[in-house]
Design a protein around this motif. Structure first.
Motif, PDB file in Angstrom:
ATOM      1  N   MET A  39       0.826  -1.209   0.000  1.00 34.30           N
ATOM      2  CA  MET A  39       0.000   0.000   0.000  1.00 34.30           C
ATOM      3  C   MET A  39       0.863   1.263   0.000  1.00 34.30           C
ATOM      4  O   MET A  39       0.536   2.259  -0.653  1.00 34.30           O
ATOM      5  CB  MET A  39      -0.934  -0.003   1.217  1.00 34.30           C
ATOM      6  CG  MET A  39      -1.863   1.206   1.289  1.00 34.30           C
ATOM      7  SD  MET A  39      -2.949   1.399  -0.151  1.00 34.30           S
ATOM      8  CE  MET A  39      -4.000  -0.048   0.039  1.00 34.30           C
ATOM      9  N   PHE A  40       1.976   1.214   0.740  1.00 32.55           N
ATOM     10  CA  PHE A  40       2.858   2.378   0.790  1.00 32.55           C
ATOM     11  C   PHE A  40       3.381   2.708  -0.608  1.00 32.55           C
ATOM     12  O   PHE A  40       3.418   3.873  -1.001  1.00 32.55           O
ATOM     13  CB  PHE A  40       4.024   2.110   1.749  1.00 32.55           C
ATOM     14  CG  PHE A  40       4.971   3.265   1.892  1.00 32.55           C
ATOM     15  CD1 PHE A  40       4.727   4.262   2.825  1.00 32.55           C
ATOM     16  CD2 PHE A  40       6.101   3.365   1.096  1.00 32.55           C
ATOM     17  CE1 PHE A  40       5.600   5.336   2.968  1.00 32.55           C
ATOM     18  CE2 PHE A  40       6.972   4.424   1.221  1.00 32.55           C
ATOM     19  CZ  PHE A  40       6.719   5.420   2.166  1.00 32.55           C
ATOM     20  N   TYR A  41       3.775   1.673  -1.354  1.00 35.61           N
ATOM     21  CA  TYR A  41       4.327   1.913  -2.685  1.00 35.61           C
ATOM     22  C   TYR A  41       3.251   2.384  -3.653  1.00 35.61           C
ATOM     23  O   TYR A  41       3.520   3.161  -4.570  1.00 35.61           O
ATOM     24  CB  TYR A  41       5.007   0.638  -3.192  1.00 35.61           C
ATOM     25  CG  TYR A  41       6.198   0.253  -2.367  1.00 35.61           C
ATOM     26  CD1 TYR A  41       7.396   0.959  -2.449  1.00 35.61           C
ATOM     27  CD2 TYR A  41       6.135  -0.811  -1.463  1.00 35.61           C
ATOM     28  CE1 TYR A  41       8.494   0.630  -1.675  1.00 35.61           C
ATOM     29  CE2 TYR A  41       7.234  -1.155  -0.682  1.00 35.61           C
ATOM     30  CZ  TYR A  41       8.400  -0.428  -0.790  1.00 35.61           C
ATOM     31  OH  TYR A  41       9.481  -0.747  -0.013  1.00 35.61           O
ATOM     32  N   LEU A  42       2.020   1.924  -3.473  1.00 34.16           N
ATOM     33  CA  LEU A  42       0.915   2.403  -4.293  1.00 34.16           C
ATOM     34  C   LEU A  42       0.682   3.891  -4.063  1.00 34.16           C
ATOM     35  O   LEU A  42       0.529   4.670  -5.014  1.00 34.16           O
ATOM     36  CB  LEU A  42      -0.364   1.616  -3.974  1.00 34.16           C
ATOM     37  CG  LEU A  42      -1.645   2.111  -4.669  1.00 34.16           C
ATOM     38  CD1 LEU A  42      -1.515   2.012  -6.179  1.00 34.16           C
ATOM     39  CD2 LEU A  42      -2.860   1.314  -4.171  1.00 34.16           C
ATOM     40  N   LEU A  43       0.691   4.305  -2.787  1.00 32.00           N
ATOM     41  CA  LEU A  43       0.519   5.720  -2.470  1.00 32.00           C
ATOM     42  C   LEU A  43       1.721   6.540  -2.945  1.00 32.00           C
ATOM     43  O   LEU A  43       1.559   7.690  -3.373  1.00 32.00           O
ATOM     44  CB  LEU A  43       0.326   5.903  -0.966  1.00 32.00           C
ATOM     45  CG  LEU A  43      -1.002   5.378  -0.394  1.00 32.00           C
ATOM     46  CD1 LEU A  43      -1.009   5.488   1.123  1.00 32.00           C
ATOM     47  CD2 LEU A  43      -2.186   6.154  -0.970  1.00 32.00           C
ATOM     48  N   LEU A  44       2.901   5.954  -2.868  1.00 29.42           N
ATOM     49  CA  LEU A  44       4.092   6.645  -3.362  1.00 29.42           C
ATOM     50  C   LEU A  44       3.987   6.898  -4.864  1.00 29.42           C
ATOM     51  O   LEU A  44       4.328   7.990  -5.346  1.00 29.42           O
ATOM     52  CB  LEU A  44       5.343   5.824  -3.050  1.00 29.42           C
ATOM     53  CG  LEU A  44       6.680   6.397  -3.548  1.00 29.42           C
ATOM     54  CD1 LEU A  44       6.938   7.764  -2.935  1.00 29.42           C
ATOM     55  CD2 LEU A  44       7.820   5.437  -3.229  1.00 29.42           C
ATOM     56  N   LEU A  45       3.512   5.922  -5.603  1.00 23.31           N
ATOM     57  CA  LEU A  45       3.316   6.103  -7.046  1.00 23.31           C
ATOM     58  C   LEU A  45       2.280   7.180  -7.326  1.00 23.31           C
ATOM     59  O   LEU A  45       2.429   7.988  -8.257  1.00 23.31           O
ATOM     60  CB  LEU A  45       2.896   4.782  -7.691  1.00 23.31           C
ATOM     61  CG  LEU A  45       3.972   3.694  -7.772  1.00 23.31           C
ATOM     62  CD1 LEU A  45       3.379   2.390  -8.318  1.00 23.31           C
ATOM     63  CD2 LEU A  45       5.130   4.154  -8.645  1.00 23.31           C
ATOM     64  N   ARG A  46       1.231   7.208  -6.516  1.00 26.94           N
ATOM     65  CA  ARG A  46       0.209   8.245  -6.684  1.00 26.94           C
ATOM     66  C   ARG A  46       0.786   9.627  -6.378  1.00 26.94           C
ATOM     67  O   ARG A  46       0.463  10.606  -7.056  1.00 26.94           O
ATOM     68  CB  ARG A  46      -0.985   7.960  -5.775  1.00 26.94           C
ATOM     69  CG  ARG A  46      -1.742   6.694  -6.129  1.00 26.94           C
ATOM     70  CD  ARG A  46      -2.933   6.498  -5.222  1.00 26.94           C
ATOM     71  NE  ARG A  46      -3.953   7.514  -5.459  1.00 26.94           N
ATOM     72  CZ  ARG A  46      -5.052   7.639  -4.715  1.00 26.94           C
ATOM     73  NH1 ARG A  46      -5.253   6.836  -3.683  1.00 26.94           N
ATOM     74  NH2 ARG A  46      -5.927   8.588  -4.987  1.00 26.94           N
ATOM     75  N   LEU A  47       1.643   9.704  -5.364  1.00 21.26           N
ATOM     76  CA  LEU A  47       2.298  10.974  -5.046  1.00 21.26           C
ATOM     77  C   LEU A  47       3.150  11.449  -6.213  1.00 21.26           C
ATOM     78  O   LEU A  47       3.108  12.629  -6.589  1.00 21.26           O
ATOM     79  CB  LEU A  47       3.160  10.817  -3.796  1.00 21.26           C
ATOM     80  CG  LEU A  47       4.116  11.979  -3.463  1.00 21.26           C
ATOM     81  CD1 LEU A  47       3.318  13.240  -3.122  1.00 21.26           C
ATOM     82  CD2 LEU A  47       5.047  11.598  -2.313  1.00 21.26           C
ATOM     83  N   LEU A  48       3.931  10.542  -6.794  1.00 22.14           N
ATOM     84  CA  LEU A  48       4.834  10.907  -7.876  1.00 22.14           C
ATOM     85  C   LEU A  48       4.085  11.289  -9.153  1.00 22.14           C
ATOM     86  O   LEU A  48       4.674  11.901 -10.049  1.00 22.14           O
ATOM     87  CB  LEU A  48       5.795   9.748  -8.164  1.00 22.14           C
ATOM     88  CG  LEU A  48       6.755   9.386  -7.024  1.00 22.14           C
ATOM     89  CD1 LEU A  48       7.600   8.187  -7.401  1.00 22.14           C
ATOM     90  CD2 LEU A  48       7.632  10.576  -6.661  1.00 22.14           C
ATOM     91  N   LYS A  49       2.812  10.928  -9.227  1.00 21.66           N
ATOM     92  CA  LYS A  49       2.005  11.275 -10.397  1.00 21.66           C
ATOM     93  C   LYS A  49       1.170  12.544 -10.183  1.00 21.66           C
ATOM     94  O   LYS A  49       0.501  13.006 -11.113  1.00 21.66           O
ATOM     95  CB  LYS A  49       1.076  10.121 -10.760  1.00 21.66           C
ATOM     96  CG  LYS A  49       1.795   8.885 -11.276  1.00 21.66           C
ATOM     97  CD  LYS A  49       0.807   7.787 -11.617  1.00 21.66           C
ATOM     98  CE  LYS A  49       1.521   6.543 -12.145  1.00 21.66           C
ATOM     99  NZ  LYS A  49       0.564   5.452 -12.463  1.00 21.66           N
ATOM    100  N   ARG A  50       1.226  13.106  -8.974  1.00 19.34           N
ATOM    101  CA  ARG A  50       0.401  14.268  -8.672  1.00 19.34           C
ATOM    102  C   ARG A  50       1.104  15.558  -9.094  1.00 19.34           C
ATOM    103  O   ARG A  50       2.229  15.842  -8.646  1.00 19.34           O
ATOM    104  CB  ARG A  50       0.085  14.355  -7.177  1.00 19.34           C
ATOM    105  CG  ARG A  50      -0.644  13.154  -6.607  1.00 19.34           C
ATOM    106  CD  ARG A  50      -1.297  13.511  -5.285  1.00 19.34           C
ATOM    107  NE  ARG A  50      -2.561  14.191  -5.486  1.00 19.34           N
ATOM    108  CZ  ARG A  50      -3.208  14.850  -4.532  1.00 19.34           C
ATOM    109  NH1 ARG A  50      -2.669  14.979  -3.326  1.00 19.34           N
ATOM    110  NH2 ARG A  50      -4.358  15.424  -4.781  1.00 19.34           N
ATOM    111  N   PRO A  51       0.486  16.358  -9.946  1.00 18.06           N
ATOM    112  CA  PRO A  51       1.102  17.632 -10.354  1.00 18.06           C
ATOM    113  C   PRO A  51       1.361  18.573  -9.183  1.00 18.06           C
ATOM    114  O   PRO A  51       2.328  19.349  -9.213  1.00 18.06           O
ATOM    115  CB  PRO A  51       0.067  18.217 -11.319  1.00 18.06           C
ATOM    116  CG  PRO A  51      -0.722  17.043 -11.806  1.00 18.06           C
ATOM    117  CD  PRO A  51      -0.778  16.099 -10.657  1.00 18.06           C
TER     118      PRO A  51
END
Length: 268
Positions: A1-13
């Motif tokens: 879950m942490f890595y999923l949220l990390l990927l979402r963070l890195l995709k957020r403008p």
């Protein structure tokens, strides 16, 4: 879950917008306050100005450090603090509850949100430090030669450390600003458990800090204003007790809001 949220963070403008604003302030400060020191350095033999006396975190009379500290509560919240409010509106939280992933989601979100707040605060400072060392000589500050920046116990934390190990003192303030930024992000995330509008969530730490600073200024305790004592040379003075009070109260509030919000909105 942490890595999923990390990927979402890195995709957020918004994450990159926060980094870009901080970096722009760091470069602008370097360009206006440090690039012009070349002629003066030649006249003084290169000892009057060092990275330790001119880096962005030193504060002083420039508008850029003050603007950075003014915007810090907003910059800290932009990357991830409003994610839960958005996930609740899109129904993503219900999807996680069905799959039994809500505990991992909330634990990972709190940790990653704090880390994101730290990163957007220290990145501009480290960038400016790098530029400062590229331009100015790495010479330990001297109490006599560098008399334009006299640091003492009434305007900085641990002044003796500044004159003996200035880089350690510099990193102390970088870490301190990063921790406060992470706290701002945590408070916003906790508030987001009860507020549906993302825009309001992002402004909660900024508005709260403005009110606190105004009250402290009104009662004559400017040394307790965090946006002042987080600068290496605090014109309004410093208070170690206030430093710990800000951190303790801030993290207690953020944790209480977050835990109560999770119990109210998710845990049944």
């Amino acid at each position: 879950m942490f890595y999923l949220l990390l990927l979402r963070l890195l995709k957020r403008p918004s994450f990159y917008v926060s980094l870009a604003i901080g970096a722009a302030l760091a470069v602008a400060y370097f360009w206006t306050e440090e690039m012009s020191l070349k002629e003066h350095l030649a006249l003084t033999g290169g000892v009057s100005f060092t990275p330790y006396t001119k880096w962005m975190g030193i504060g002083g009379i420039s508008d850029y450090p003050a603007l950075f500290m003014f915007l810090l509560p907003i910059l800290a919240t932009l990357p991830l603090a409003d994610l839960y409010a958005r996930d609740r509106s899109t129904g993503f939280i219900r999807f996680l509850m069905i799959r039994g992933k809500q505990k991992q989601y909330f634990c990972s979100l709190f940790v990653l949100n704090f880390i994101a707040g730290v990163v957007v605060a220290i990145f501009p400072l480290l960038l400016n430090i790098y530029l400062s060392f590229m331009k100015l000589p790495n010479i330990t500050p001297d109490r006599a030669i560098n008399n334009e920046m006299p640091l003492a116990s009434d305007n900085t934390f641990f002044p003796d450390l500044y004159y003996t190990h200035p880089f350690v003192h510099m990193m102390f303030y970088v870490c301190l600003i990063g921790i406060f930024s992470g706290m701002f992000a945590s408070v916003a995330l906790g508030a987001g458990m009860f507020i549906k509008r993302s825009f309001i969530v992002l402004l909660v730490p900024f508005a709260g800090l403005y009110i606190i600073n105004m009250l402290l200024s009104t009662i004559g305790h400017q040394e307790m204003i965090s946006t002042s004592f987080l600068q290496e040379q605090a014109s309004d003075g410093v208070s170690l007790m206030s430093l710990f009070l800000h951190l303790i109260i801030g993290f207690i509030i953020s944790l209480l809001l977050y835990i109560l919000g999770v119990k109210k909105n998710v845990v049944r």
